[in-house]
Design a protein around this motif. Sequence first.
Motif, PDB file in Angstrom:
ATOM      1  N   UNK A   7      -3.193   5.523  -0.608  1.00 59.32           N
ATOM      2  CA  UNK A   7      -3.267   4.499   0.439  1.00 59.32           C
ATOM      3  C   UNK A   7      -4.362   3.487   0.113  1.00 59.32           C
ATOM      4  N   UNK A   8      -4.036   2.212   0.302  1.00 58.52           N
ATOM      5  CA  UNK A   8      -5.025   1.134   0.253  1.00 58.52           C
ATOM      6  C   UNK A   8      -5.146   0.557   1.653  1.00 58.52           C
ATOM      7  N   UNK A   9      -6.373   0.491   2.164  1.00 58.80           N
ATOM      8  CA  UNK A   9      -6.597   0.067   3.544  1.00 58.80           C
ATOM      9  C   UNK A   9      -7.571  -1.108   3.587  1.00 58.80           C
ATOM     10  N   UNK A  10      -7.246  -2.107   4.405  1.00 60.76           N
ATOM     11  CA  UNK A  10      -8.133  -3.245   4.636  1.00 60.76           C
ATOM     12  C   UNK A  10      -8.751  -3.215   6.028  1.00 60.76           C
ATOM     13  N   UNK A 224      -1.505   2.590 -11.715  1.00 55.40           N
ATOM     14  CA  UNK A 224      -1.302   2.692 -10.275  1.00 55.40           C
ATOM     15  C   UNK A 224      -0.636   1.403  -9.804  1.00 55.40           C
ATOM     16  N   UNK A 225       0.443   1.542  -9.077  1.00 51.44           N
ATOM     17  CA  UNK A 225       1.144   0.383  -8.534  1.00 51.44           C
ATOM     18  C   UNK A 225       0.850   0.282  -7.047  1.00 51.44           C
ATOM     19  N   UNK A 226       0.214  -0.806  -6.630  1.00 51.09           N
ATOM     20  CA  UNK A 226      -0.098  -1.010  -5.218  1.00 51.09           C
ATOM     21  C   UNK A 226       1.002  -1.848  -4.575  1.00 51.09           C
ATOM     22  N   UNK A 227       1.605  -1.299  -3.530  1.00 50.11           N
ATOM     23  CA  UNK A 227       2.798  -1.890  -2.926  1.00 50.11           C
ATOM     24  C   UNK A 227       2.629  -1.986  -1.412  1.00 50.11           C
ATOM     25  N   UNK A 228       3.024  -3.109  -0.849  1.00 48.84           N
ATOM     26  CA  UNK A 228       3.108  -3.228   0.612  1.00 48.84           C
ATOM     27  C   UNK A 228       4.407  -2.583   1.073  1.00 48.84           C
ATOM     28  N   UNK A 229       4.306  -1.655   2.014  1.00 48.50           N
ATOM     29  CA  UNK A 229       5.495  -0.944   2.479  1.00 48.50           C
ATOM     30  C   UNK A 229       5.424  -0.714   3.983  1.00 48.50           C
ATOM     31  N   UNK A 230       6.560  -0.834   4.629  1.00 44.92           N
ATOM     32  CA  UNK A 230       6.679  -0.566   6.059  1.00 44.92           C
ATOM     33  C   UNK A 230       7.899   0.311   6.271  1.00 44.92           C
ATOM     34  N   UNK A 307       4.621   3.663 -13.668  1.00 47.57           N
ATOM     35  CA  UNK A 307       3.455   3.974 -12.838  1.00 47.57           C
ATOM     36  C   UNK A 307       3.474   5.452 -12.486  1.00 47.57           C
ATOM     37  N   UNK A 308       2.350   6.110 -12.651  1.00 51.83           N
ATOM     38  CA  UNK A 308       2.267   7.530 -12.310  1.00 51.83           C
ATOM     39  C   UNK A 308       1.768   7.734 -10.883  1.00 51.83           C
ATOM     40  N   UNK A 309       1.468   6.634 -10.223  1.00 51.65           N
ATOM     41  CA  UNK A 309       0.950   6.718  -8.853  1.00 51.65           C
ATOM     42  C   UNK A 309       1.314   5.438  -8.111  1.00 51.65           C
ATOM     43  N   UNK A 310       1.688   5.564  -6.860  1.00 53.70           N
ATOM     44  CA  UNK A 310       1.951   4.402  -6.004  1.00 53.70           C
ATOM     45  C   UNK A 310       0.946   4.412  -4.871  1.00 53.70           C
ATOM     46  N   UNK A 311       0.255   3.289  -4.707  1.00 52.50           N
ATOM     47  CA  UNK A 311      -0.727   3.134  -3.639  1.00 52.50           C
ATOM     48  C   UNK A 311      -0.126   2.198  -2.587  1.00 52.50           C
TER      49      UNK A 311
END
Length: 339
Positions: A7-10, A224-230, A307-311
């Motif tokens: 998780x990436x949090x702002x 690591x791939x950072x993706x916006x998801x809902x 990517x071995x991880x999705x953030x």
Amino acid sequence: MTLKLSILDLAPVVRGSSGPQALQNTLELARLADRLGYHRYWVAEHHNMAGVASSSPEILIAAIARETRHLRVGSGGIMLPNHSPLRVAENFRTLEALYPGRIDLGLGRAPGTDRRTALALRRNPQALAADDFPAQVAELQAYAGEGPFPEDRNFQGIQAYPADVALPPLYLLGSSTYGAEMAARLGLPYAFAYHFSPEALIPAMQIYHQAFQPSRVLQRPHAILTVAAICAEDRETAEELALPLDLLRIRLARGISQPFPTVEEAKAYPYTEQEQQIVQLYRKALVLGTPAQVREQLLDLSQMVQASEVMITSNMDRHRARLNSYRLIAEAFSLTAQA
């Protein structure tokens, strides 16, 4: 290989809410993520943004680590040009001493704000013009005993205390090929911000994997791939929850600093044709839908770029819906809940 989810949090500050509430929401989400089985929880550094409460990630990292037991906790990232590498090394060695084996140090090259605010942070107009990031990373690694100081920085003998604690693992963040090239050359893990720069995804990830040079800390690429998801129980609900992101993109493009918009604000906003084009560009990179749909999209993206991880970053105006989104995604991937 099992795909790791993080998780990436702002710490979004929603219209009608407050900064303190946003920070409490972050702690609640971190506790949930810890129980659900997410791998790591990173907080971003941004400044002078009314809709973001994560301007001091080191403090927030300490609070999150205290509230959780299993998550790795770190920065996504520390915007290194805003800081002294020595101070960063001291801060993160202290965090590592308090929460051993659980801290990550993600590093970014951008200021995390506008140029005027960057000057207020750095206090030196020349620092805004110079690309000092590679030398700063090298200096940070030198404080960790992982290489020499840059030739123009005579800091030999200076220690980042507590010196008997290892510096947490370094991760380079990027939204272009620059960070990918640097991470590959240094043999470091790399996190790409797909939600921020979708058009650069393929070339950046190709460069990272093809140019990667094994290092003492990493033998094989770790992307690591950072993706916006809902995610929601039905696609209609997910579509509605995504509406504030459309308006947020327009405000960011216009340099407008306001709290995170509500669904009602987004519905009432009169988009111009040019603004609709901006929205569509970022909508293409938004993973959205039911748990099964989100799972399929995340797996496809991760496999496409190795990517071995999705953030996952999920910003919404409704906190309960945000918690539910992460819960549904965890269930879709059968994450192992932690006691």
